[in-house]
Design an enzyme around this catalytic site. Sequence first.
Site, PDB file in Angstrom:
ATOM      1  CD  GLU A 256     -30.897  56.109 -57.746  1.00 22.52           C
ATOM      2  OE1 GLU A 256     -31.839  55.413 -58.173  1.00 22.52           O
ATOM      3  OE2 GLU A 256     -31.058  57.159 -57.123  1.00 22.52           O
ATOM      4  CB  CYS A 295     -31.821  51.277 -64.069  1.00 22.52           C
ATOM      5  SG  CYS A 295     -31.702  53.004 -64.519  1.00 22.52           S
TER       6      CYS A 295
HETATM    7  P1  NAP Z   1     -22.362  46.104 -60.528  1.00 23.51           P
HETATM    8  O1  NAP Z   1     -21.660  44.878 -60.895  1.00 23.51           O
HETATM    9  O2  NAP Z   1     -22.984  46.199 -59.194  1.00 23.51           O
HETATM   10  O3  NAP Z   1     -21.298  47.271 -60.732  1.00 23.51           O
HETATM   11  C1  NAP Z   1     -21.633  48.605 -60.557  1.00 23.51           C
HETATM   12  C2  NAP Z   1     -20.398  49.395 -60.183  1.00 23.51           C
HETATM   13  O4  NAP Z   1     -19.944  48.982 -58.900  1.00 23.51           O
HETATM   14  C3  NAP Z   1     -19.223  49.210 -61.135  1.00 23.51           C
HETATM   15  O5  NAP Z   1     -18.566  50.445 -61.280  1.00 23.51           O
HETATM   16  C4  NAP Z   1     -18.346  48.216 -60.390  1.00 23.51           C
HETATM   17  O6  NAP Z   1     -16.987  48.302 -60.745  1.00 23.51           O
HETATM   18  C5  NAP Z   1     -18.546  48.672 -58.972  1.00 23.51           C
HETATM   19  N1  NAP Z   1     -18.258  47.670 -57.964  1.00 23.51           N
HETATM   20  C6  NAP Z   1     -18.308  46.317 -58.065  1.00 23.51           C
HETATM   21  N2  NAP Z   1     -18.007  45.756 -56.877  1.00 23.51           N
HETATM   22  C7  NAP Z   1     -17.764  46.775 -56.014  1.00 23.51           C
HETATM   23  C8  NAP Z   1     -17.398  46.841 -54.637  1.00 23.51           C
HETATM   24  N3  NAP Z   1     -17.226  45.736 -53.901  1.00 23.51           N
HETATM   25  N4  NAP Z   1     -17.221  48.053 -54.086  1.00 23.51           N
HETATM   26  C9  NAP Z   1     -17.395  49.172 -54.789  1.00 23.51           C
HETATM   27  N5  NAP Z   1     -17.747  49.172 -56.103  1.00 23.51           N
HETATM   28  C10 NAP Z   1     -17.940  47.989 -56.700  1.00 23.51           C
HETATM   29  O7  NAP Z   1     -23.521  46.461 -61.559  1.00 23.51           O
HETATM   30  P2  NAP Z   1     -23.454  46.507 -63.149  1.00 23.51           P
HETATM   31  O8  NAP Z   1     -23.394  45.129 -63.640  1.00 23.51           O
HETATM   32  O9  NAP Z   1     -22.421  47.486 -63.614  1.00 23.51           O
HETATM   33  O10 NAP Z   1     -24.857  47.174 -63.479  1.00 23.51           O
HETATM   34  C11 NAP Z   1     -26.022  46.430 -63.682  1.00 23.51           C
HETATM   35  C12 NAP Z   1     -26.976  46.634 -62.535  1.00 23.51           C
HETATM   36  O11 NAP Z   1     -27.103  47.996 -62.223  1.00 23.51           O
HETATM   37  C13 NAP Z   1     -28.379  46.172 -62.859  1.00 23.51           C
HETATM   38  O12 NAP Z   1     -28.802  45.343 -61.837  1.00 23.51           O
HETATM   39  C14 NAP Z   1     -29.213  47.432 -62.898  1.00 23.51           C
HETATM   40  O13 NAP Z   1     -30.522  47.281 -62.430  1.00 23.51           O
HETATM   41  C15 NAP Z   1     -28.467  48.359 -62.046  1.00 23.51           C
HETATM   42  N6  NAP Z   1     -28.655  49.727 -62.501  1.00 23.51           N
HETATM   43  C16 NAP Z   1     -29.412  50.543 -61.761  1.00 23.51           C
HETATM   44  C17 NAP Z   1     -29.594  51.856 -62.166  1.00 23.51           C
HETATM   45  C18 NAP Z   1     -30.420  52.807 -61.361  1.00 23.51           C
HETATM   46  O14 NAP Z   1     -30.376  53.993 -61.634  1.00 23.51           O
HETATM   47  N7  NAP Z   1     -31.154  52.351 -60.387  1.00 23.51           N
HETATM   48  C19 NAP Z   1     -28.979  52.305 -63.319  1.00 23.51           C
HETATM   49  C20 NAP Z   1     -28.218  51.438 -64.051  1.00 23.51           C
HETATM   50  C21 NAP Z   1     -28.045  50.134 -63.624  1.00 23.51           C
HETATM   51  P3  NAP Z   1     -16.344  47.315 -61.844  1.00 23.51           P
HETATM   52  O15 NAP Z   1     -17.048  47.576 -63.114  1.00 23.51           O
HETATM   53  O16 NAP Z   1     -14.931  47.749 -61.877  1.00 23.51           O
HETATM   54  O17 NAP Z   1     -16.561  45.937 -61.328  1.00 23.51           O
END
Ligand code: NAP
Length: 501
Positions: A256, A295
Amino acid sequence: MIQLRSYLGGQWVAGNGSPQTLLNPATEEPLANASSGGLDLRGALEHARARGGPALRALPFAERGALLKAMADAMQGERDRLIELGIANGGNTRSDAKFDVDGAIGTLLEYSEISKALGARKFLVDGEGIQLGRSARFHGQHISVPRQGVAVHINAFNFPAWGFAEKAAVALLVGMPVLAKPATSSAMVAHRIMEILAEKKILPEGALSLLVGSPGELVSLLGAQDVLAFTGSGDTGARIRSAKNVIEHSIRINVEADSLNAAVLGADVEPRSDMYELFLKDVVRDMTQKAGQKCTAIRRVLVSRKVIDEVKSDLIELLSTVKVGNPADEDVRMGPLATASQLSDAREGVARLGGKLAFGSLSPFPHKGFFTTPVLVESPGDAVHEHEVFGPVASLLAYESDPGRIVAKGNGGLVSSIYSEDQGFLEQVVMDIAPYHGRVFLGHPKIELSPGPGTVLPQLVHGGPGRAGGGEELGGPRGLAFYMQRVALEGSRPVITKLLG
Ligand code: NAP
Protein backbone atom coordinates in the site's frame (compact mmCIF):
# COMPACT_ATOMS: atom_id res chain seq x y z
CA MET A 1 13.34 8.75 29.09
CA ILE A 2 11.22 5.72 28.22
CA GLN A 3 13.09 2.94 26.41
CA LEU A 4 10.65 1.20 24.11
CA ARG A 5 11.24 -2.51 23.92
CA SER A 6 10.13 -5.05 21.37
CA TYR A 7 7.87 -8.00 22.13
CA LEU A 8 9.51 -10.97 20.42
CA GLY A 9 9.51 -14.69 21.20
CA GLY A 10 6.84 -14.13 23.87
CA GLN A 11 8.84 -11.62 25.91
CA TRP A 12 9.88 -7.98 26.08
CA VAL A 13 13.40 -7.49 24.77
CA ALA A 14 15.56 -4.37 24.47
CA GLY A 15 17.69 -3.65 21.44
CA ASN A 16 21.16 -2.22 21.67
CA GLY A 17 23.14 0.17 19.51
CA SER A 18 22.39 3.80 18.92
CA PRO A 19 18.69 4.41 19.46
CA GLN A 20 16.26 6.56 17.49
CA THR A 21 14.60 9.21 19.64
CA LEU A 22 10.84 9.62 19.33
CA LEU A 23 9.68 13.20 19.70
CA ASN A 24 6.56 15.19 20.35
CA PRO A 25 6.31 16.82 16.90
CA ALA A 26 4.54 19.89 18.32
CA THR A 27 7.28 20.72 20.85
CA GLU A 28 10.25 18.60 19.69
CA GLU A 29 10.45 17.28 23.26
CA PRO A 30 12.07 13.81 23.33
CA LEU A 31 9.56 11.20 24.53
CA ALA A 32 11.21 7.81 24.13
CA ASN A 33 14.10 5.90 22.62
CA ALA A 34 13.86 2.85 20.39
CA SER A 35 16.47 0.50 19.06
CA SER A 36 16.25 -2.89 17.42
CA GLY A 37 20.01 -3.53 17.25
CA GLY A 38 21.05 -7.06 18.16
CA LEU A 39 17.51 -8.44 18.43
CA ASP A 40 17.06 -12.06 17.41
CA LEU A 41 14.63 -11.59 14.55
CA ARG A 42 15.22 -15.07 13.14
CA GLY A 43 14.36 -16.59 16.53
CA ALA A 44 11.29 -14.37 16.82
CA LEU A 45 9.96 -15.52 13.45
CA GLU A 46 10.67 -19.16 14.35
CA HIS A 47 8.83 -18.77 17.65
CA ALA A 48 5.81 -17.30 15.87
CA ARG A 49 5.82 -20.08 13.26
CA ALA A 50 6.30 -22.85 15.83
CA ARG A 51 4.03 -21.62 18.65
CA GLY A 52 1.67 -18.90 17.45
CA GLY A 53 0.66 -20.45 14.14
CA PRO A 54 -0.33 -23.92 15.41
CA ALA A 55 -2.18 -22.41 18.40
CA LEU A 56 -4.24 -20.14 16.15
CA ARG A 57 -4.89 -22.76 13.49
CA ALA A 58 -6.20 -25.15 16.15
CA LEU A 59 -9.08 -22.72 16.72
CA PRO A 60 -12.14 -22.41 14.48
CA PHE A 61 -12.86 -19.05 12.87
CA ALA A 62 -15.49 -18.12 15.45
CA GLU A 63 -13.00 -18.55 18.30
CA ARG A 64 -10.33 -16.57 16.49
CA GLY A 65 -12.98 -13.89 15.99
CA ALA A 66 -13.64 -13.92 19.74
CA LEU A 67 -9.94 -13.12 20.24
CA LEU A 68 -10.36 -10.06 17.99
CA LYS A 69 -13.32 -8.94 20.08
CA ALA A 70 -11.22 -9.34 23.24
CA MET A 71 -8.44 -7.27 21.63
CA ALA A 72 -10.95 -4.54 20.74
CA ASP A 73 -12.40 -4.54 24.25
CA ALA A 74 -8.95 -4.28 25.81
CA MET A 75 -8.07 -1.33 23.57
CA GLN A 76 -11.41 0.30 24.29
CA GLY A 77 -10.57 0.07 28.00
CA GLU A 78 -7.44 2.15 27.40
CA ARG A 79 -8.85 4.33 24.63
CA ASP A 80 -8.13 7.60 26.45
CA ARG A 81 -4.51 6.67 27.08
CA LEU A 82 -4.02 5.65 23.44
CA ILE A 83 -5.54 8.94 22.27
CA GLU A 84 -3.20 10.88 24.56
CA LEU A 85 -0.21 9.03 23.09
CA GLY A 86 -1.45 9.81 19.56
CA ILE A 87 -1.60 13.49 20.47
CA ALA A 88 1.84 13.52 22.07
CA ASN A 89 3.82 11.27 19.73
CA GLY A 90 1.86 11.73 16.48
CA GLY A 91 1.07 15.45 16.58
CA ASN A 92 -2.60 14.44 16.23
CA THR A 93 -5.46 16.62 17.35
CA ARG A 94 -7.79 14.77 19.71
CA SER A 95 -10.16 14.18 16.83
CA ASP A 96 -7.30 12.87 14.61
CA ALA A 97 -6.18 10.52 17.36
CA LYS A 98 -9.74 9.25 17.89
CA PHE A 99 -10.00 8.62 14.17
CA ASP A 100 -6.96 6.35 14.42
CA VAL A 101 -7.84 4.53 17.65
CA ASP A 102 -11.58 4.16 16.95
CA GLY A 103 -10.78 2.99 13.42
CA ALA A 104 -8.56 0.29 14.92
CA ILE A 105 -11.20 -0.87 17.40
CA GLY A 106 -13.94 -0.74 14.75
CA THR A 107 -11.93 -2.87 12.33
CA LEU A 108 -11.23 -5.53 14.96
CA LEU A 109 -14.94 -5.63 15.80
CA GLU A 110 -15.95 -5.85 12.15
CA TYR A 111 -13.69 -8.88 11.58
CA SER A 112 -14.94 -10.42 14.79
CA GLU A 113 -18.47 -10.16 13.34
CA ILE A 114 -17.32 -11.67 10.04
CA SER A 115 -15.95 -14.66 11.97
CA LYS A 116 -19.44 -15.55 13.20
CA ALA A 117 -20.58 -16.41 9.69
CA LEU A 118 -17.48 -18.59 9.20
CA GLY A 119 -18.32 -20.48 12.39
CA ALA A 120 -16.76 -23.76 13.39
CA ARG A 121 -14.59 -24.20 10.28
CA LYS A 122 -10.80 -23.92 10.36
CA PHE A 123 -10.48 -23.37 6.62
CA LEU A 124 -12.74 -21.98 3.89
CA VAL A 125 -14.66 -23.88 1.26
CA ASP A 126 -14.40 -21.89 -1.94
CA GLY A 127 -17.42 -22.16 -4.21
CA GLU A 128 -19.40 -25.23 -5.20
CA GLY A 129 -17.94 -28.66 -5.91
CA ILE A 130 -17.48 -29.48 -9.60
CA GLN A 131 -18.08 -32.76 -11.45
CA LEU A 132 -14.89 -33.22 -13.49
CA GLY A 133 -15.62 -36.11 -15.82
CA ARG A 134 -18.39 -38.30 -17.00
CA SER A 135 -18.37 -40.13 -13.68
CA ALA A 136 -20.09 -38.22 -10.86
CA ARG A 137 -17.37 -39.66 -8.63
CA PHE A 138 -14.64 -37.56 -10.22
CA HIS A 139 -14.98 -34.37 -8.29
CA GLY A 140 -13.18 -31.12 -7.63
CA GLN A 141 -13.49 -28.59 -4.83
CA HIS A 142 -11.47 -25.49 -4.07
CA ILE A 143 -10.64 -24.73 -0.48
CA SER A 144 -8.51 -22.01 1.16
CA VAL A 145 -6.27 -22.90 4.07
CA PRO A 146 -4.18 -20.65 6.35
CA ARG A 147 -0.55 -20.28 5.36
CA GLN A 148 1.87 -21.76 7.89
CA GLY A 149 4.33 -18.89 8.15
CA VAL A 150 4.26 -15.49 9.81
CA ALA A 151 2.33 -12.45 8.64
CA VAL A 152 4.85 -9.62 8.83
CA HIS A 153 3.21 -6.21 8.87
CA ILE A 154 5.33 -3.13 8.20
CA ASN A 155 3.33 0.02 8.83
CA ALA A 156 3.57 3.73 8.01
CA PHE A 157 3.84 6.43 10.66
CA ASN A 158 0.46 8.05 10.12
CA PHE A 159 -1.95 5.49 11.57
CA PRO A 160 -0.10 3.67 14.35
CA ALA A 161 -3.25 2.11 15.85
CA TRP A 162 -5.43 1.57 12.79
CA GLY A 163 -2.52 0.41 10.60
CA PHE A 164 -1.64 -2.19 13.23
CA ALA A 165 -5.22 -3.38 13.79
CA GLU A 166 -6.51 -3.46 10.21
CA LYS A 167 -3.75 -5.84 9.19
CA ALA A 168 -3.60 -7.89 12.40
CA ALA A 169 -7.39 -8.45 12.50
CA VAL A 170 -7.43 -10.19 9.14
CA ALA A 171 -4.27 -12.28 9.59
CA LEU A 172 -5.24 -13.47 13.09
CA LEU A 173 -8.74 -14.34 11.91
CA VAL A 174 -7.24 -16.52 9.19
CA GLY A 175 -4.95 -18.18 11.74
CA MET A 176 -1.59 -16.63 10.90
CA PRO A 177 0.64 -15.27 13.69
CA VAL A 178 1.59 -11.62 13.24
CA LEU A 179 4.86 -9.77 13.64
CA ALA A 180 4.03 -6.06 13.42
CA LYS A 181 6.60 -3.35 12.83
CA PRO A 182 5.24 0.16 13.35
CA ALA A 183 7.08 3.11 11.84
CA THR A 184 9.62 4.07 14.48
CA SER A 185 8.83 7.79 14.71
CA SER A 186 5.26 7.23 15.97
CA ALA A 187 5.62 3.79 17.55
CA MET A 188 4.41 4.70 21.06
CA VAL A 189 0.75 3.97 20.29
CA ALA A 190 1.41 0.52 18.81
CA HIS A 191 3.83 -0.19 21.65
CA ARG A 192 1.14 0.58 24.24
CA ILE A 193 -1.36 -1.59 22.37
CA MET A 194 1.11 -4.48 22.52
CA GLU A 195 1.60 -3.86 26.27
CA ILE A 196 -2.16 -3.96 26.83
CA LEU A 197 -2.61 -7.18 24.86
CA ALA A 198 0.42 -8.87 26.43
CA GLU A 199 -0.55 -7.86 29.99
CA LYS A 200 -4.01 -9.31 29.53
CA LYS A 201 -2.62 -12.41 27.76
CA ILE A 202 -5.43 -12.19 25.21
CA LEU A 203 -3.72 -14.10 22.43
CA PRO A 204 -1.95 -17.48 22.45
CA GLU A 205 1.81 -17.33 22.90
CA GLY A 206 3.60 -16.43 19.66
CA ALA A 207 0.42 -15.14 17.97
CA LEU A 208 1.48 -11.49 18.12
CA SER A 209 4.94 -9.93 18.18
CA LEU A 210 6.05 -6.33 17.89
CA LEU A 211 9.33 -5.06 16.51
CA VAL A 212 10.08 -1.49 17.56
CA GLY A 213 12.90 0.27 15.73
CA SER A 214 14.52 -0.21 12.39
CA PRO A 215 13.54 -3.36 10.45
CA GLY A 216 17.15 -4.51 10.09
CA GLU A 217 17.32 -7.85 8.27
CA LEU A 218 13.64 -8.68 8.86
CA VAL A 219 12.57 -8.89 5.20
CA SER A 220 15.56 -11.06 4.25
CA LEU A 221 14.53 -13.67 6.84
CA LEU A 222 11.14 -14.40 5.32
CA GLY A 223 10.37 -17.67 3.59
CA ALA A 224 7.79 -19.06 1.20
CA GLN A 225 5.00 -19.61 3.75
CA ASP A 226 5.38 -16.10 5.22
CA VAL A 227 3.55 -13.07 3.88
CA LEU A 228 4.49 -9.43 4.06
CA ALA A 229 1.99 -6.59 4.10
CA PHE A 230 3.69 -3.23 3.75
CA THR A 231 2.30 0.29 4.01
CA GLY A 232 4.57 3.21 3.30
CA SER A 233 6.30 5.03 0.53
CA GLY A 234 6.54 3.67 -3.00
CA ASP A 235 10.35 3.77 -2.76
CA THR A 236 10.49 1.50 0.28
CA GLY A 237 7.84 -0.73 -1.29
CA ALA A 238 9.98 -1.12 -4.41
CA ARG A 239 13.05 -1.96 -2.30
CA ILE A 240 11.14 -4.65 -0.42
CA ARG A 241 9.71 -6.15 -3.59
CA SER A 242 13.15 -6.48 -5.12
CA ALA A 243 14.74 -8.23 -2.11
CA LYS A 244 16.53 -11.40 -3.24
CA ASN A 245 14.63 -13.83 -1.02
CA VAL A 246 11.31 -12.19 -1.88
CA ILE A 247 11.95 -12.95 -5.54
CA GLU A 248 13.52 -16.37 -4.99
CA HIS A 249 10.79 -17.70 -2.67
CA SER A 250 7.88 -15.90 -4.37
CA ILE A 251 7.02 -14.38 -1.00
CA ARG A 252 3.50 -13.03 -1.10
CA ILE A 253 3.60 -9.27 -0.68
CA ASN A 254 0.94 -6.61 -0.42
CA VAL A 255 2.07 -3.04 -0.94
CA GLU A 256 0.00 0.00 0.00
CA ALA A 257 1.97 2.99 -1.21
CA ASP A 258 1.55 6.50 -2.58
CA SER A 259 -1.58 7.95 -4.09
CA LEU A 260 -2.64 11.13 -5.87
CA ASN A 261 -6.30 10.98 -4.90
CA ALA A 262 -8.58 13.36 -6.78
CA ALA A 263 -11.95 14.98 -6.09
CA VAL A 264 -14.02 15.93 -9.14
CA LEU A 265 -16.81 18.50 -8.91
CA GLY A 266 -19.35 18.02 -11.70
CA ALA A 267 -20.12 20.98 -13.94
CA ASP A 268 -23.80 20.52 -13.01
CA VAL A 269 -23.16 21.44 -9.37
CA GLU A 270 -24.21 24.99 -8.55
CA PRO A 271 -22.16 26.98 -6.05
CA ARG A 272 -23.92 27.13 -2.64
CA SER A 273 -25.92 23.96 -3.36
CA ASP A 274 -25.74 21.18 -0.75
CA MET A 275 -23.58 19.11 -3.10
CA TYR A 276 -21.15 22.02 -3.53
CA GLU A 277 -20.90 22.60 0.23
CA LEU A 278 -20.27 18.89 0.80
CA PHE A 279 -17.49 18.94 -1.77
CA LEU A 280 -15.80 21.93 -0.07
CA LYS A 281 -16.15 20.30 3.33
CA ASP A 282 -14.61 17.03 2.14
CA VAL A 283 -11.68 18.83 0.50
CA VAL A 284 -10.93 20.91 3.59
CA ARG A 285 -11.30 17.94 5.93
CA ASP A 286 -8.89 15.87 3.83
CA MET A 287 -6.36 18.69 3.65
CA THR A 288 -6.34 19.30 7.40
CA GLN A 289 -7.25 16.03 9.14
CA LYS A 290 -4.01 14.51 10.43
CA ALA A 291 -2.34 17.50 8.77
CA GLY A 292 -3.03 15.88 5.41
CA GLN A 293 -0.93 12.81 6.31
CA LYS A 294 -3.54 10.36 5.13
CA CYS A 295 -2.85 8.05 2.22
CA THR A 296 -6.44 8.65 1.10
CA ALA A 297 -6.39 12.46 1.34
CA ILE A 298 -7.53 14.50 -1.66
CA ARG A 299 -4.44 15.86 -3.42
CA ARG A 300 -5.97 17.04 -6.72
CA VAL A 301 -9.15 19.11 -6.77
CA LEU A 302 -10.74 19.16 -10.24
CA VAL A 303 -13.46 21.70 -11.02
CA SER A 304 -14.88 23.03 -14.24
CA ARG A 305 -13.19 26.21 -15.45
CA LYS A 306 -16.35 28.26 -15.05
CA VAL A 307 -16.42 27.88 -11.24
CA ILE A 308 -12.73 27.67 -10.44
CA ASP A 309 -12.47 31.22 -9.08
CA GLU A 310 -15.46 30.71 -6.84
CA VAL A 311 -14.16 27.38 -5.56
CA LYS A 312 -10.75 28.92 -4.90
CA SER A 313 -12.13 31.79 -2.87
CA ASP A 314 -14.45 29.48 -0.89
CA LEU A 315 -11.61 27.09 -0.09
CA ILE A 316 -9.40 30.00 0.97
CA GLU A 317 -12.14 31.27 3.26
CA LEU A 318 -12.57 27.86 4.89
CA LEU A 319 -8.83 27.17 5.19
CA SER A 320 -8.23 30.54 6.86
CA THR A 321 -10.43 29.46 9.78
CA VAL A 322 -8.24 26.41 10.53
CA LYS A 323 -6.17 27.06 13.63
CA VAL A 324 -2.77 25.38 13.38
CA GLY A 325 -0.83 24.70 16.57
CA ASN A 326 -0.04 22.34 19.40
CA PRO A 327 -2.84 19.76 19.38
CA ALA A 328 -2.73 19.62 23.15
CA ASP A 329 -4.76 22.89 22.91
CA GLU A 330 -8.41 21.99 22.41
CA ASP A 331 -9.17 24.76 19.89
CA VAL A 332 -6.38 23.72 17.50
CA ARG A 333 -7.79 22.14 14.33
CA MET A 334 -4.54 21.06 12.69
CA GLY A 335 -1.37 19.81 14.34
CA PRO A 336 2.19 19.58 13.03
CA LEU A 337 3.63 17.07 10.59
CA ALA A 338 5.00 13.95 12.21
CA THR A 339 8.72 14.56 11.82
CA ALA A 340 11.23 17.15 10.68
CA SER A 341 11.88 15.12 7.54
CA GLN A 342 8.16 14.94 6.69
CA LEU A 343 8.07 18.72 6.98
CA SER A 344 11.08 19.26 4.74
CA ASP A 345 9.71 16.69 2.24
CA ALA A 346 6.38 18.54 2.18
CA ARG A 347 8.07 21.89 1.59
CA GLU A 348 10.23 20.48 -1.19
CA GLY A 349 7.18 18.73 -2.64
CA VAL A 350 5.20 21.96 -2.85
CA ALA A 351 8.10 23.61 -4.69
CA ARG A 352 8.17 20.62 -7.04
CA LEU A 353 4.46 20.98 -7.86
CA GLY A 354 5.12 24.38 -9.42
CA GLY A 355 2.26 26.84 -9.88
CA LYS A 356 1.29 29.48 -7.32
CA LEU A 357 0.23 29.28 -3.71
CA ALA A 358 -3.44 30.28 -3.62
CA PHE A 359 -3.41 29.79 0.15
CA GLY A 360 -0.76 29.12 2.77
CA SER A 361 2.93 29.66 3.11
CA LEU A 362 6.11 27.61 3.28
CA SER A 363 7.75 29.94 5.82
CA PRO A 364 8.96 28.33 9.03
CA PHE A 365 6.88 28.96 12.15
CA PRO A 366 8.49 31.23 14.77
CA HIS A 367 8.49 28.45 17.37
CA LYS A 368 9.48 24.80 17.75
CA GLY A 369 7.53 21.98 16.14
CA PHE A 370 7.13 20.64 12.62
CA PHE A 371 4.40 23.02 11.57
CA THR A 372 3.14 24.25 8.25
CA THR A 373 -0.06 25.96 7.24
CA PRO A 374 -2.45 24.18 4.89
CA VAL A 375 -1.35 24.91 1.32
CA LEU A 376 -3.60 25.26 -1.72
CA VAL A 377 -1.68 25.30 -5.00
CA GLU A 378 -3.18 26.72 -8.18
CA SER A 379 -2.04 26.13 -11.76
CA PRO A 380 0.44 23.39 -10.79
CA GLY A 381 2.78 21.80 -13.33
CA ASP A 382 2.66 18.17 -14.49
CA ALA A 383 4.34 17.08 -11.27
CA VAL A 384 0.89 17.26 -9.67
CA HIS A 385 0.16 13.94 -11.42
CA GLU A 386 3.51 12.44 -10.45
CA HIS A 387 4.44 13.52 -6.95
CA GLU A 388 2.53 12.99 -3.72
CA VAL A 389 3.10 15.73 -1.14
CA PHE A 390 2.32 13.96 2.12
CA GLY A 391 1.00 16.90 4.09
CA PRO A 392 -1.85 19.44 4.20
CA VAL A 393 -1.44 20.24 0.53
CA ALA A 394 -3.87 20.08 -2.38
CA SER A 395 -3.79 21.50 -5.90
CA LEU A 396 -6.67 23.12 -7.73
CA LEU A 397 -7.05 22.19 -11.39
CA ALA A 398 -9.54 23.35 -14.01
CA TYR A 399 -11.06 20.96 -16.53
CA GLU A 400 -12.93 21.75 -19.73
CA SER A 401 -14.28 18.24 -20.31
CA ASP A 402 -13.23 14.66 -19.53
CA PRO A 403 -11.97 15.14 -15.96
CA GLY A 404 -11.59 11.36 -15.74
CA ARG A 405 -8.70 11.51 -18.20
CA ILE A 406 -6.94 14.04 -16.00
CA VAL A 407 -7.52 11.93 -12.88
CA ALA A 408 -6.10 8.87 -14.67
CA LYS A 409 -2.79 10.70 -15.18
CA GLY A 410 -2.09 9.94 -11.51
CA ASN A 411 -1.37 6.39 -12.68
CA GLY A 412 -3.15 4.52 -9.94
CA GLY A 413 -4.61 5.62 -6.65
CA LEU A 414 -6.43 4.51 -3.53
CA VAL A 415 -9.60 6.54 -3.87
CA SER A 416 -11.00 9.37 -5.93
CA SER A 417 -14.32 11.07 -5.47
CA ILE A 418 -17.01 12.53 -7.71
CA TYR A 419 -19.61 15.11 -6.69
CA SER A 420 -22.39 15.36 -9.27
CA GLU A 421 -26.04 14.53 -9.81
CA ASP A 422 -25.70 14.28 -13.58
CA GLN A 423 -26.13 10.56 -14.23
CA GLY A 424 -24.42 10.63 -17.63
CA PHE A 425 -21.40 12.49 -16.19
CA LEU A 426 -21.19 10.08 -13.25
CA GLU A 427 -21.29 7.03 -15.52
CA GLN A 428 -18.58 8.46 -17.76
CA VAL A 429 -16.22 9.49 -14.97
CA VAL A 430 -16.73 6.29 -12.96
CA MET A 431 -15.85 4.20 -16.03
CA ASP A 432 -12.85 6.42 -16.81
CA ILE A 433 -11.35 6.35 -13.33
CA ALA A 434 -12.44 2.98 -11.88
CA PRO A 435 -9.62 0.98 -13.56
CA TYR A 436 -7.11 3.25 -11.85
CA HIS A 437 -8.46 2.97 -8.31
CA GLY A 438 -9.28 0.67 -5.44
CA ARG A 439 -12.29 2.77 -4.46
CA VAL A 440 -14.47 5.46 -6.03
CA PHE A 441 -16.44 7.67 -3.63
CA LEU A 442 -19.67 9.17 -4.91
CA GLY A 443 -20.36 12.14 -2.65
CA HIS A 444 -23.99 12.96 -1.95
CA PRO A 445 -25.42 15.46 0.55
CA LYS A 446 -28.28 13.12 1.48
CA ILE A 447 -25.86 10.58 2.98
CA GLU A 448 -26.11 11.41 6.67
CA LEU A 449 -22.81 11.70 8.54
CA SER A 450 -20.84 10.92 5.39
CA PRO A 451 -17.23 10.31 6.44
CA GLY A 452 -15.93 11.56 3.07
CA PRO A 453 -13.54 9.71 0.78
CA GLY A 454 -10.65 9.74 3.26
CA THR A 455 -12.06 7.16 5.67
CA VAL A 456 -11.16 3.54 4.99
CA LEU A 457 -13.97 1.19 5.95
CA PRO A 458 -13.26 -2.47 6.73
CA GLN A 459 -16.21 -3.63 4.62
CA LEU A 460 -14.65 -2.17 1.45
CA VAL A 461 -11.33 -2.91 -0.18
CA HIS A 462 -8.41 -0.59 0.47
CA GLY A 463 -5.54 -0.41 -2.00
CA GLY A 464 -5.07 0.50 -5.60
CA PRO A 465 -3.15 -0.26 -8.77
CA GLY A 466 0.03 1.34 -10.13
CA ARG A 467 1.42 4.11 -7.96
CA ALA A 468 -0.75 2.97 -5.03
CA GLY A 469 1.31 -0.24 -4.84
CA GLY A 470 -0.97 -2.72 -6.61
CA GLY A 471 -2.25 -4.04 -3.29
CA GLU A 472 -5.62 -4.77 -1.77
CA GLU A 473 -6.54 -5.10 1.91
CA LEU A 474 -9.77 -5.41 3.89
CA GLY A 475 -12.98 -5.64 1.86
CA GLY A 476 -14.70 -7.77 4.53
CA PRO A 477 -14.10 -11.49 3.89
CA ARG A 478 -12.18 -10.67 0.68
CA GLY A 479 -9.21 -9.61 2.82
CA LEU A 480 -8.73 -13.16 4.13
CA ALA A 481 -7.47 -14.46 0.76
CA PHE A 482 -4.08 -12.78 1.14
CA TYR A 483 -3.26 -14.93 4.18
CA MET A 484 -4.57 -18.18 2.73
CA GLN A 485 -3.50 -20.68 0.13
CA ARG A 486 -6.23 -21.63 -2.32
CA VAL A 487 -5.91 -25.26 -3.25
CA ALA A 488 -7.97 -27.47 -5.54
CA LEU A 489 -8.89 -30.87 -4.12
CA GLU A 490 -9.37 -33.37 -6.92
CA GLY A 491 -10.55 -36.92 -6.31
CA SER A 492 -13.45 -39.10 -5.35
CA ARG A 493 -16.53 -37.13 -4.41
CA PRO A 494 -17.38 -39.04 -1.17
CA VAL A 495 -13.78 -38.76 0.02
CA ILE A 496 -13.70 -35.02 -0.58
CA THR A 497 -17.12 -34.49 0.94
CA LYS A 498 -15.96 -36.29 4.07
CA LEU A 499 -12.77 -34.21 4.23
CA LEU A 500 -14.82 -31.04 4.09
CA GLY A 501 -16.85 -32.18 7.06
P1 NAP B 1 8.38 4.73 4.70
O1 NAP B 1 9.53 5.58 4.99
O2 NAP B 1 8.37 3.95 3.44
O3 NAP B 1 8.24 3.76 5.96
C1 NAP B 1 7.20 2.86 6.07
C2 NAP B 1 7.63 1.70 6.94
O4 NAP B 1 8.66 0.96 6.28
C3 NAP B 1 8.20 2.11 8.30
O5 NAP B 1 7.77 1.18 9.26
C4 NAP B 1 9.70 2.00 8.07
O6 NAP B 1 10.42 1.77 9.26
C5 NAP B 1 9.76 0.79 7.18
N1 NAP B 1 10.97 0.69 6.38
C6 NAP B 1 11.80 1.68 5.95
N2 NAP B 1 12.78 1.15 5.19
C7 NAP B 1 12.57 -0.19 5.15
C8 NAP B 1 13.26 -1.28 4.54
N3 NAP B 1 14.36 -1.09 3.80
N4 NAP B 1 12.77 -2.51 4.72
C9 NAP B 1 11.67 -2.73 5.44
N5 NAP B 1 10.97 -1.73 6.04
C10 NAP B 1 11.42 -0.48 5.89
O7 NAP B 1 7.01 5.55 4.69
P2 NAP B 1 6.47 6.57 5.78
O8 NAP B 1 7.25 7.81 5.67
O9 NAP B 1 6.35 5.92 7.12
O10 NAP B 1 4.98 6.78 5.27
C11 NAP B 1 4.63 7.77 4.35
C12 NAP B 1 4.26 7.15 3.02
O11 NAP B 1 3.39 6.07 3.20
C13 NAP B 1 3.52 8.11 2.12
O12 NAP B 1 4.15 8.10 0.88
C14 NAP B 1 2.12 7.55 2.01
O13 NAP B 1 1.52 7.73 0.76
C15 NAP B 1 2.31 6.12 2.28
N6 NAP B 1 1.12 5.57 2.92
C16 NAP B 1 0.34 4.76 2.21
C17 NAP B 1 -0.79 4.21 2.79
C18 NAP B 1 -1.69 3.28 2.04
O14 NAP B 1 -2.54 2.66 2.65
N7 NAP B 1 -1.53 3.15 0.75
C19 NAP B 1 -1.09 4.50 4.11
C20 NAP B 1 -0.27 5.35 4.81
C21 NAP B 1 0.86 5.88 4.20
P3 NAP B 1 11.12 2.98 10.07
O15 NAP B 1 10.03 3.88 10.50
O16 NAP B 1 11.75 2.28 11.20
O17 NAP B 1 12.06 3.61 9.11
